[in-house]
Design a protein around this motif. Sequence first.
Motif, PDB file in Angstrom:
ATOM      1  N   GLU A 214       0.832  -1.209   0.000  1.00 15.59           N
ATOM      2  CA  GLU A 214       0.000   0.000   0.000  1.00 15.59           C
ATOM      3  C   GLU A 214       0.866   1.259   0.000  1.00 15.59           C
ATOM      4  O   GLU A 214       0.568   2.228  -0.708  1.00 15.59           O
ATOM      5  N   LEU A 215       1.940   1.245   0.800  1.00  9.76           N
ATOM      6  CA  LEU A 215       2.836   2.408   0.840  1.00  9.76           C
ATOM      7  C   LEU A 215       3.527   2.611  -0.506  1.00  9.76           C
ATOM      8  O   LEU A 215       3.683   3.741  -0.974  1.00  9.76           O
ATOM      9  N   ALA A 216       3.944   1.490  -1.140  1.00 10.93           N
ATOM     10  CA  ALA A 216       4.590   1.590  -2.445  1.00 10.93           C
ATOM     11  C   ALA A 216       3.621   2.165  -3.479  1.00 10.93           C
ATOM     12  O   ALA A 216       3.997   3.004  -4.304  1.00 10.93           O
ATOM     13  N   LEU A 217       2.360   1.719  -3.425  1.00 12.05           N
ATOM     14  CA  LEU A 217       1.366   2.235  -4.359  1.00 12.05           C
ATOM     15  C   LEU A 217       1.124   3.722  -4.123  1.00 12.05           C
ATOM     16  O   LEU A 217       1.014   4.507  -5.067  1.00 12.05           O
ATOM     17  N   ARG A 218       1.043   4.103  -2.829  1.00  8.05           N
ATOM     18  CA  ARG A 218       0.856   5.527  -2.525  1.00  8.05           C
ATOM     19  C   ARG A 218       2.040   6.352  -3.017  1.00  8.05           C
ATOM     20  O   ARG A 218       1.876   7.462  -3.528  1.00  8.05           O
ATOM     21  N   TYR A 219       3.243   5.805  -2.852  1.00  5.54           N
ATOM     22  CA  TYR A 219       4.438   6.509  -3.328  1.00  5.54           C
ATOM     23  C   TYR A 219       4.393   6.675  -4.846  1.00  5.54           C
ATOM     24  O   TYR A 219       4.693   7.750  -5.375  1.00  5.54           O
ATOM     25  N   GLN A 220       4.018   5.599  -5.550  1.00  6.13           N
ATOM     26  CA  GLN A 220       3.942   5.686  -7.009  1.00  6.13           C
ATOM     27  C   GLN A 220       2.933   6.736  -7.449  1.00  6.13           C
ATOM     28  O   GLN A 220       3.169   7.496  -8.388  1.00  6.13           O
ATOM     29  N   ARG A 221       1.786   6.785  -6.758  1.00  6.90           N
ATOM     30  CA  ARG A 221       0.775   7.778  -7.112  1.00  6.90           C
ATOM     31  C   ARG A 221       1.267   9.189  -6.825  1.00  6.90           C
ATOM     32  O   ARG A 221       1.027  10.112  -7.613  1.00  6.90           O
TER      33      ARG A 221
END
Length: 494
Positions: free
Chosen positions: A139-146
């Motif tokens: 989830e953190l990686a996805l938030r970072y990508q966004r």
Amino acid sequence: MSTPQVLDELLRQLSSRARRGAGPAPGPRTLIDWLGRQLGAEIALVDRGGTVEASTARFPPDILGGLHPVLTRLSGGHLAAAASQAGAFHVRCEALGQQVPRPVLVVAGPQPLTREALGLTSHVGAVMEVLRRARRADELALRYQRAAARLRLAILAALMTGEPTLARRMTAGAVPPLLDAERLRVHLLRCPPADRGRLTDAYEDESGYHGRGLMVRCPVYDDHLICLLPPDDDAGRADGGLAAPLRALVRDNPDYALGISAPVPLPATAQAYDQARHALAVARHTPERVADYHGRPPLAGLLPRQQAHAWAGAFLEPIRAAPRLTLDIVSLALHFPRSGVARLLDVSRNTVTAHLGRAQDALGLDLRDPRGRAELALALAISDLPPPDGGAVAEPPPAPSVDGLLSTEAAVTWAHAFLQPLRSGTDGALHRTLRAWVEAGTDAQRTARDLGISRTTVRAHLRTAEQLLQRTLLTPGPGTHDLVHAFRIAGRAP
């Protein structure tokens, strides 16, 4: 079955799921149900805030009230595990992980847990916490990508409005190498919308950029990927550029096409984007599906500089004192539809409409009319050019009319050269269709009605004209502006 065998079976199921690509790791509910079946008990996972995150279907929620003091001590790190009695249930509570506050696994059954059952509960709890951390990391990686994608879009928006210094400030010190370059090219890749995220993720580096370049999913056209690259990215660098991979993608995928601009200074990114759009219109009709921009010199640069600056200054004077957001919206609205401007600047469409309305009223223009948009685009293009003689003119000449400005020999020559491909080897049908299309406000349906032909024929003529003129016409922008000016000049020329 012994505890090790049961755990082996659980791990085999998890591994099989991963090999099948069955999506993300299973959530707490899956593991809780599995453990409940193994123990013949009801189970709940109480999260760090004291709320039941997941439970078996028949877990008795009323028992948690009496466990509140124990759950608080477990979650706060003062206890690792505790056992108690709640009515007919024997209850075992165990804290998971080390980070305080901790989630707590609650097991309620008719009998106290055996030693093997306690071991199984602890092991499954550990697996559950590992999976929770993995999901949290995802989830953190996805938030970072966004967040990185939003930052890249913001950088693009700043460059499109001629503000590379603002783009640098947005990066909070983590400046992408592209902003240290003096010039850039825009590579505009047309691909299926679903491929854009995969491509940006594949080439994204640890800083959230793409090496020496930037890849941005176009906020306006769902099948466009905007790639900003230094000009020497074509040279085959050892550190891995993007230009060669983009060409290879087009070569290997028949649904792809690529338009490439000329090198421009960073503040002229909007100009490079327009060039790439023109090149993409050409590329879609070539066997290689790749085209570099080889357009004619822009009309603004061919006009007499002093008179042109005088006219543009007088034309734009009513909006000189407008807020910067108004000026940015007006500029971007000449390249994109209003919904696209709203997405690019992260404002509502109503905000875009309101700012354009104020600009229209001040300028006395109708920006829904392609002729009004073309005139405004010309004024803005001239104002971006260096002033004559370095701005050292003692007294500027009186502002000419736009028709007077466009009646110069250079403008007439430009217009005839621009329109020549529409006449060569045809019966004049393309020329008539495009002139009627401009007169109809670039409305294909109205054009078809005026000419007595089908809307499909109008659009086919527009696609042919795009290839001949090397300009994009089916989407709003500079290609249409150039066509409007060419017809206006040619119609007044002797």
